[in-house]
Design a protein around this motif. Sequence first.
Motif, PDB file in Angstrom:
ATOM      1  N   ILE A   3     -57.106 -36.585   8.716  1.00 56.64           N
ATOM      2  CA  ILE A   3     -57.622 -35.520   9.577  1.00 56.64           C
ATOM      3  C   ILE A   3     -57.168 -35.722  11.022  1.00 56.64           C
ATOM      4  N   VAL A   4     -57.189 -36.960  11.489  1.00 57.58           N
ATOM      5  CA  VAL A   4     -56.768 -37.242  12.863  1.00 57.58           C
ATOM      6  C   VAL A   4     -55.291 -36.906  13.043  1.00 57.58           C
ATOM      7  N   LEU A   5     -54.477 -37.267  12.080  1.00 62.09           N
ATOM      8  CA  LEU A   5     -53.050 -36.983  12.164  1.00 62.09           C
ATOM      9  C   LEU A   5     -52.780 -35.482  12.135  1.00 62.09           C
ATOM     10  N   ILE A   6     -53.466 -34.778  11.266  1.00 64.28           N
ATOM     11  CA  ILE A   6     -53.297 -33.320  11.186  1.00 64.28           C
ATOM     12  C   ILE A   6     -53.761 -32.646  12.477  1.00 64.28           C
ATOM     13  N   GLN A   7     -54.871 -33.093  13.032  1.00 66.42           N
ATOM     14  CA  GLN A   7     -55.361 -32.520  14.291  1.00 66.42           C
ATOM     15  C   GLN A   7     -54.410 -32.818  15.445  1.00 66.42           C
ATOM     16  N   THR A   8     -53.805 -34.005  15.434  1.00 72.07           N
ATOM     17  CA  THR A   8     -52.846 -34.358  16.484  1.00 72.07           C
ATOM     18  C   THR A   8     -51.617 -33.467  16.417  1.00 72.07           C
ATOM     19  N   VAL A   9     -51.091 -33.267  15.222  1.00 75.24           N
ATOM     20  CA  VAL A   9     -49.928 -32.384  15.055  1.00 75.24           C
ATOM     21  C   VAL A   9     -50.284 -30.961  15.464  1.00 75.24           C
ATOM     22  N   ASN A  10     -51.434 -30.493  15.040  1.00 77.64           N
ATOM     23  CA  ASN A  10     -51.885 -29.146  15.385  1.00 77.64           C
ATOM     24  C   ASN A  10     -52.028 -28.990  16.900  1.00 77.64           C
ATOM     25  N   THR A  11     -52.641 -29.958  17.536  1.00 74.16           N
ATOM     26  CA  THR A  11     -52.825 -29.907  18.991  1.00 74.16           C
ATOM     27  C   THR A  11     -51.482 -29.913  19.717  1.00 74.16           C
ATOM     28  N   PHE A  12     -50.561 -30.739  19.255  1.00 73.92           N
ATOM     29  CA  PHE A  12     -49.237 -30.805  19.867  1.00 73.92           C
ATOM     30  C   PHE A  12     -48.562 -29.430  19.853  1.00 73.92           C
ATOM     31  N   PHE A  13     -48.590 -28.770  18.716  1.00 75.73           N
ATOM     32  CA  PHE A  13     -47.936 -27.466  18.612  1.00 75.73           C
ATOM     33  C   PHE A  13     -48.688 -26.390  19.401  1.00 75.73           C
ATOM     34  N   LYS A  14     -49.992 -26.475  19.461  1.00 81.42           N
ATOM     35  CA  LYS A  14     -50.761 -25.499  20.256  1.00 81.42           C
ATOM     36  C   LYS A  14     -50.455 -25.663  21.745  1.00 81.42           C
ATOM     37  N   VAL A  15     -50.295 -26.902  22.197  1.00 80.02           N
ATOM     38  CA  VAL A  15     -49.936 -27.145  23.601  1.00 80.02           C
ATOM     39  C   VAL A  15     -48.552 -26.577  23.893  1.00 80.02           C
ATOM     40  N   LEU A  16     -47.601 -26.781  22.975  1.00 85.45           N
ATOM     41  CA  LEU A  16     -46.269 -26.204  23.167  1.00 85.45           C
ATOM     42  C   LEU A  16     -46.323 -24.683  23.240  1.00 85.45           C
ATOM     43  N   GLU A  17     -47.100 -24.069  22.377  1.00 88.98           N
ATOM     44  CA  GLU A  17     -47.241 -22.610  22.406  1.00 88.98           C
ATOM     45  C   GLU A  17     -47.865 -22.148  23.719  1.00 88.98           C
ATOM     46  N   PHE A  18     -48.868 -22.885  24.185  1.00 86.58           N
ATOM     47  CA  PHE A  18     -49.501 -22.541  25.462  1.00 86.58           C
ATOM     48  C   PHE A  18     -48.504 -22.660  26.610  1.00 86.58           C
ATOM     49  N   LEU A  19     -47.692 -23.720  26.612  1.00 91.41           N
ATOM     50  CA  LEU A  19     -46.708 -23.900  27.675  1.00 91.41           C
ATOM     51  C   LEU A  19     -45.679 -22.774  27.676  1.00 91.41           C
ATOM     52  N   ILE A  20     -45.248 -22.355  26.497  1.00 89.51           N
ATOM     53  CA  ILE A  20     -44.295 -21.245  26.411  1.00 89.51           C
ATOM     54  C   ILE A  20     -44.952 -19.959  26.898  1.00 89.51           C
ATOM     55  N   PHE A  21     -46.184 -19.720  26.495  1.00 88.98           N
ATOM     56  CA  PHE A  21     -46.901 -18.530  26.951  1.00 88.98           C
ATOM     57  C   PHE A  21     -47.085 -18.559  28.474  1.00 88.98           C
ATOM     58  N   ALA A  22     -47.433 -19.721  29.019  1.00 90.68           N
ATOM     59  CA  ALA A  22     -47.599 -19.850  30.473  1.00 90.68           C
ATOM     60  C   ALA A  22     -46.280 -19.579  31.192  1.00 90.68           C
ATOM     61  N   ARG A  23     -45.185 -20.044  30.610  1.00 90.43           N
ATOM     62  CA  ARG A  23     -43.880 -19.790  31.226  1.00 90.43           C
ATOM     63  C   ARG A  23     -43.554 -18.303  31.234  1.00 90.43           C
ATOM     64  N   VAL A  24     -43.871 -17.616  30.155  1.00 88.21           N
ATOM     65  CA  VAL A  24     -43.635 -16.168  30.099  1.00 88.21           C
ATOM     66  C   VAL A  24     -44.458 -15.465  31.175  1.00 88.21           C
ATOM     67  N   ALA A  73     -39.289 -18.591  19.627  1.00 87.17           N
ATOM     68  CA  ALA A  73     -39.676 -20.005  19.696  1.00 87.17           C
ATOM     69  C   ALA A  73     -41.078 -20.218  19.139  1.00 87.17           C
ATOM     70  N   VAL A  74     -42.001 -19.343  19.469  1.00 84.85           N
ATOM     71  CA  VAL A  74     -43.369 -19.480  18.966  1.00 84.85           C
ATOM     72  C   VAL A  74     -43.392 -19.302  17.445  1.00 84.85           C
ATOM     73  N   ILE A  75     -42.625 -18.360  16.932  1.00 82.47           N
ATOM     74  CA  ILE A  75     -42.560 -18.167  15.482  1.00 82.47           C
ATOM     75  C   ILE A  75     -41.940 -19.390  14.811  1.00 82.47           C
ATOM     76  N   LEU A  76     -40.852 -19.897  15.384  1.00 79.14           N
ATOM     77  CA  LEU A  76     -40.203 -21.077  14.829  1.00 79.14           C
ATOM     78  C   LEU A  76     -41.125 -22.294  14.882  1.00 79.14           C
ATOM     79  N   LEU A  77     -41.834 -22.463  15.983  1.00 80.70           N
ATOM     80  CA  LEU A  77     -42.781 -23.573  16.096  1.00 80.70           C
ATOM     81  C   LEU A  77     -43.875 -23.470  15.044  1.00 80.70           C
ATOM     82  N   TYR A  78     -44.318 -22.265  14.764  1.00 77.19           N
ATOM     83  CA  TYR A  78     -45.344 -22.075  13.741  1.00 77.19           C
ATOM     84  C   TYR A  78     -44.838 -22.546  12.376  1.00 77.19           C
ATOM     85  N   PHE A  79     -43.613 -22.147  12.024  1.00 78.49           N
ATOM     86  CA  PHE A  79     -43.065 -22.556  10.731  1.00 78.49           C
ATOM     87  C   PHE A  79     -42.842 -24.063  10.658  1.00 78.49           C
ATOM     88  N   VAL A  80     -42.367 -24.661  11.740  1.00 79.15           N
ATOM     89  CA  VAL A  80     -42.178 -26.111  11.761  1.00 79.15           C
ATOM     90  C   VAL A  80     -43.520 -26.816  11.635  1.00 79.15           C
TER      91      VAL A  80
END
Length: 92
Positions: A3-24, A73-80
């Motif tokens: 669970i910790v590993l899955i939450q870490t991966v999930n958080t990492f990708f959510k932060v990347l999505e947020f950073l891309i959204f903030a850049r837009v 990028a957000v779509i690709l990040l979701y699939f990855v």
Amino acid sequence: MQIVLIQTVNTFFKVLEFLIFARVILSWIPIGRNNSIVQLLYTLTEPILSPIRSLLDKSPLGGMMLDFSAWFAVILLYFVEMLILNALMALF
């Protein structure tokens, strides 16, 4: 542990999505590129957006007034993210 590993991966990708959204969002606001926040966003997101942007330039979508690289990028990040999470769940 799983669970910790899955939450870490999930958080990492959510932060990347947020950073891309903030850049837009910041690209619509007239802030200079020498601003430290803008520089940080560009440093963190450009390695993801630049290859997608170059691929889009070679496609029929290239040369348009709108930059779709953040959207792709957000779509690709979701699939990855889904691939990684499924692989982690299969391991445990």
